[in-house]
Design a protein around this motif. Structure first.
Motif, short mmCIF file in Angstrom:
data_model
loop_
_atom_site.label_atom_id
_atom_site.label_comp_id
_atom_site.label_asym_id
_atom_site.label_seq_id
_atom_site.Cartn_x
_atom_site.Cartn_y
_atom_site.Cartn_z
N ASP A 193 80.80 6.09 36.50
CA ASP A 193 80.00 5.22 37.37
C ASP A 193 80.59 5.10 38.77
O ASP A 193 80.10 4.35 39.60
N ARG A 216 78.23 4.37 41.86
CA ARG A 216 76.97 5.11 41.83
C ARG A 216 75.80 4.17 41.61
O ARG A 216 75.87 3.29 40.75
N GLU A 220 76.09 8.84 36.49
CA GLU A 220 75.80 10.27 36.32
C GLU A 220 75.30 10.53 34.89
O GLU A 220 75.87 10.02 33.93
#
Ligand code: SAH
Ligand code: MG
Length: 222
Positions: A193, A216, A220
């Motif tokens: 993250d 993020r 992902e």
């Protein structure tokens, strides 16, 4: 080459000779901390300016700091805030906090910065549900860094920044080297993250690291 050149110039000296570096208020804060016998382990002016730029780039309205000392880095960070912005700084040592508050008051930032006294992990645990932070700066006891990271990620908004100081200790050059900061770098780099880079910085006569992570917006692979 980090050694002074024949004429005594250093890379850090060069950076700190440019306009927009440490001003009178910051110098006074540094000297007041020294006069109060606080350890002189604050960020360098070159690092402080880098933190200030990071906070501006993040459009920070809310900043979290772990490890206030005499508020030298807090002044650099808080100056990047809009007038209604807020910096919450966590400090375990009541005397450090007292010196910090006086320095912040003198720098005209008393209303923008709140120093909370206590072990950072306890203060962080009590912050659940607080408005998210745009930037967090971790700069306290290195053995706590990995726990601070875990506690801080949920408190930072998606797209926000987590920066950690002193992350290139000499131990990184030793084959079996181990330190809290190295464990932090490994933990931050492994998190899905976060996106993380280690920036070499100049402090004292040598190199130091600032590890910068962006949270993020969507983890992902999600
Ligand atoms: N950010 C400051 C320097 C911080 S030095 C600057 O650059 O100006 C580290 C500070 O962390 C010290 O003041 C120390 O008292 C504090 N500290 C150490 N352990 C802590 C803990 N568990 N919780 C909160 N603060 C802690
Ligand atoms: Mg530091």
């Amino acid at each position: 080459m980090l050694q002074p050149s024949a004429n005594g110039m250093t890379y850090r000296g060069y950076i700190e000779s440019l306009p927009g570096g440490e001003d009178d208020a910051l110098r006074r804060a540094r000297e007041a901390a020294e006069a109060a016998d606080l350890p002189a382990i604050q960020v360098s002016a070159a690092q402080g300016k880098a933190l200030h730029v990071l906070a501006l780039a993040a459009g920070a309205r809310r900043i979290l700091e772990i490890g206030t000392l005499g508020a030298y880095s807090a002044i650099w960070l808080a100056r990047a805030l809009p007038p209604d912005g807020r910096l919450v700084s966590l400090e375990i040592n009541a005397r450090h906090a007292e010196v910090a508050r006086a320095n912040l008051e003198r720098a005209g930032l008393g209303g923008r910065v709140e120093v909370r006294v206590g072990p950072a992990l306890e203060s962080l645990a009590a912050m659940e549900g607080e408005e998210p932070f745009d930037l967090a700066f971790i700069d306290a006891d290195k053995d706590g860094y990995v726990s601070y990271l875990e506690a801080v990620v949920p408190l930072v908004r998606a797209g926000g920044i987590i920066a950690a100081d002193n992350t290139l200790p000499d131990a990184v050059l030793e084959p079996e080297g181990d330190s809290g900061a190295m464990r932090y770098n490994a933990a931050a780099a492994a998190r899905k993250d976060l996106v993380t880079a280690v920036f070499p910085m100049l402090r004292g006569d040598g190199v130091d690291g600032l590890t910068v992570s962006v949270k993020r917006p969507v983890p992902e692979g999600a």
